[in-house]
Design an enzyme around this catalytic site. Structure first.
Site, short mmCIF file in Angstrom:
data_model
loop_
_atom_site.label_atom_id
_atom_site.label_comp_id
_atom_site.label_asym_id
_atom_site.label_seq_id
_atom_site.Cartn_x
_atom_site.Cartn_y
_atom_site.Cartn_z
N HIS A 1 40.69 -64.10 46.76
CA HIS A 1 40.72 -63.23 45.59
C HIS A 1 41.99 -62.38 45.53
O HIS A 1 42.14 -61.54 44.65
CB HIS A 1 39.47 -62.32 45.63
CG HIS A 1 39.17 -61.64 44.34
ND1 HIS A 1 39.16 -60.27 44.20
CD2 HIS A 1 38.86 -62.14 43.12
CE1 HIS A 1 38.85 -59.96 42.96
NE2 HIS A 1 38.66 -61.06 42.28
N LYS B 1 45.95 -61.23 44.99
CA LYS B 1 47.03 -61.45 44.02
C LYS B 1 48.30 -60.89 44.64
O LYS B 1 48.56 -59.69 44.54
CB LYS B 1 46.75 -60.77 42.69
CG LYS B 1 45.51 -61.27 41.95
CD LYS B 1 44.35 -60.38 42.17
CE LYS B 1 43.13 -60.86 41.40
NZ LYS B 1 41.88 -60.33 41.95
N ASP C 1 61.98 -62.73 48.06
CA ASP C 1 63.07 -62.53 49.03
C ASP C 1 62.72 -61.55 50.15
O ASP C 1 63.62 -61.02 50.82
CB ASP C 1 64.34 -62.04 48.31
CG ASP C 1 64.99 -63.15 47.49
OD1 ASP C 1 64.68 -64.34 47.73
OD2 ASP C 1 65.80 -62.84 46.60
N HIS D 1 39.47 -53.81 34.20
CA HIS D 1 39.47 -54.70 35.37
C HIS D 1 40.20 -54.04 36.55
O HIS D 1 40.31 -54.62 37.62
CB HIS D 1 40.16 -56.03 35.00
CG HIS D 1 40.04 -57.10 36.03
ND1 HIS D 1 41.11 -57.48 36.83
CD2 HIS D 1 39.00 -57.88 36.40
CE1 HIS D 1 40.72 -58.46 37.64
NE2 HIS D 1 39.46 -58.72 37.40
N LYS E 1 41.07 -51.83 39.77
CA LYS E 1 40.34 -51.52 41.00
C LYS E 1 41.11 -50.42 41.71
O LYS E 1 41.97 -50.69 42.55
CB LYS E 1 40.21 -52.76 41.88
CG LYS E 1 39.66 -54.00 41.13
CD LYS E 1 40.51 -55.21 41.44
CE LYS E 1 40.27 -56.42 40.60
NZ LYS E 1 39.00 -56.71 40.05
N ASP F 1 41.64 -36.38 45.97
CA ASP F 1 42.25 -35.11 46.37
C ASP F 1 43.76 -35.03 46.10
O ASP F 1 44.44 -34.17 46.66
CB ASP F 1 42.01 -34.84 47.86
CG ASP F 1 40.54 -34.60 48.17
OD1 ASP F 1 39.75 -34.40 47.22
OD2 ASP F 1 40.18 -34.63 49.36
#
Length: 482
Positions: free
Chosen positions: A224, A226, A231, A400, A402, A407
């Site tokens: 899952h 991404k 380089d 979508h 996450k 604080d």
């Protein structure tokens, strides 16, 4: 034979329950989450044949299994040297600055469980939609000179995906080393495009191929993550996949997401993580050199730790880190997640925080892209509302992102949802960032998103229909299996 023909269904049912009871015993010995255990037992015993299929597809546990082995990468001399250079002992951590002292407990947790070093020399750019991400990523890809490493859950050869794939093909033809890992369930690339990638010199591997990927959208143990690395200098990580669904200029429904672009020492950690997956999918075809880990030229000081979790880790690193961050909060906790199907530990931590007069706000979608996830999420909200957690449903489109900010000193952006799959099953990666300026930016985005939400109030939420409550209860029961 005549007896078998006359009693075939009785024989099959008996065989089903023999296998089901064996599976129940196996589930009990695994000592997994009681809710998940009960869900499997009910499915196995109440639904003949279907229960066995569900258990076969989703019930296998591979944590610590030899099929997910990282030693070949971590034992490489180049990687050992890079990890040594990133080493920060306890004394150094405590002396970095006052900010890190405040969250040093979390830093040590990730170090002890995953040997994840905190890096200091980083520049981090916050990205809040797919259009902006692709603009930045395409520019970095065009400037690539040595290598491009891609690891994505979803890559599709639609409009934006085809532009991306054409670009990496052209870079491969220029002599740039291009390695790409795609999840076989999440991604959809045509045979024609795959041939073009191969002919251009792009090395492409599927992560854990399945026979019928189109019909196994929830198959266990998916990649899952991404991740994009250019380089060894620039890295991308977050929630935005490569598909038109994530591009608002192409998408009818507004898609709110979050990603980061990182330049600096933390890219080395992403690089090592990529190589561990590459080693698995390519069956050990590794060629790691110092060229993959160039000298860092960044002067900015943004402290960042890369946290990875999956069946190849001994602990649920991301979940445990989030638990520690929540339980150590003193002022506020702002969470955005598309799927809120947490374990008991996270629920309790949020309830205790809210009841301790810490400001806890949660943004979830009003309308999800998965009806079962939507109802399962809703099943958790009443208990949170009773504890004083403020819950908001995003109405502008689909959220979508996450992200968590706590604080004004700690924040995280990554691929992990607040659900069972991200905590225990899928391969995930999050960036844990200890920086006041970045946290303020993420907090500002959160406050901006609140303008596009509807707050849920306990007095009205408890009066929702019995039908909805029943569907929520069933969805919650099924959630650990999906």
């Amino acid at each position: 034979m005549e007896y078998i023909r006359e009693h075939i269904w009785q024989i099959l049912i008996a065989l089903n329950y023999i296998l089901a009871l064996s599976a129940v015993i196996a589930v009990l010995f695994k000592k997994i989450n009681p809710t998940k255990t009960l869900s499997y037992i009910i499915v196995l015993l109440v639904f003949p044949f279907l229960g066995l299929i569900v258990y076969y597809l989703f019930g296998q546990e591979y944590r610590k299994s030899k099929i997910f082995n990282r030693k070949n990468v971590l034992n490489q001399s180049v990687v050992k040297q890079i990890q040594k250079e990133l080493e920060l002992d306890t004394k150094t951590i405590e002396s970095v600055d006052e900010l890190l002292e405040e969250k040093s407990k979390l830093i040590r947790l990730l170090y002890n469980s995953e040997n994840s070093k905190v890096t200091i020399k980083n520049s981090v750019e916050l990205i809040k939609d797919g259009d902006h991400k692709m603009e930045l990523l395409f520019e970095d890809l065009r400037n690539a000179k040595h290598h491009i490493h891609i690891e994505y859950f979803i890559i599709k050869d639609d409009t934006i995906g085809s532009r991306f794939l054409d670009l990496i093909c052209s870079k491969a033809e220029e002599g740039v080393q291009v390695k790409m890992i795609i999840d076989d369930v999440g991604s959809a690339i045509s045979s024609k495009t795959k041939r073009k990638l191969n002919q251009s010199g792009v090395e492409l591997y599927k992560f854990m191929p399945v026979l019928f990927s189109r019909f196994t959208g929830k198959m266990n143990y998916r990649d899952h993550r991404k991740i994009a690395i250019i380089d060894g200098n620039v890295g991308y990580v977050g929630g935005i996949n490569i598909s038109d669904n994530y591009i608002n200029s192409k998408n009818k429904r507004y898609w709110r997401d979050t990603h980061i672009r990182v330049v600096g020492e933390a890219v080395r950690q992403l690089q090592i993580l990529f190589f561990t997956t590459w080693d698995f999918v390519s069956d050990g075809k590794l060629n790691i050199s110092k060229d993959h880990f160039p000298e860092n030229q960044v002067e900015e000081n943004v402290a960042l730790q890369v946290a990875a979790s999956g069946p190849d880790t001994d602990w649920s690193n991301i979940m445990e880190a989030l638990f520690v961050a929540i339980t150590n909060a003193e002022e506020y906790i702002y969470i955005t997640t598309p799927y809120f199907i947490p374990n008991d530990e996270i629920v309790t931590a949020l309830q205790v925080a809210a009841r301790s007069n810490i400001e806890v706000k949660l943004i979830v979608p009003k309308v999800s892209d998965s009806w079962i996830a939507e109802y399962a999420t809703n099943s958790y909200l009443e208990k949170l509302l009773e504890a004083g957690v403020e819950v908001y449903q995003y109405t502008k489109g689909f959220v979508h992102a996450k992200t968590i900010v706590i604080d004004g000193v700690f924040s995280t952006v990554g691929t992990a949802n607040m659900d069972y799959r991200s905590f225990n099953i899928n391969f995930e990666v999050n960036a844990f960032i200890y920086d006041k300026k970045f946290s303020e930016s993420l907090k500002s985005d959160f406050k901006s998103d609140l303008m596009d939400t509807q707050q849920i109030h306990l007095e009205t939420w408890v009066n929702r229909s019995r039908r909805k409550r029943l569907i929520e209860a069933l969805a919650r029961l099924a959630a650990p299996l999906l």
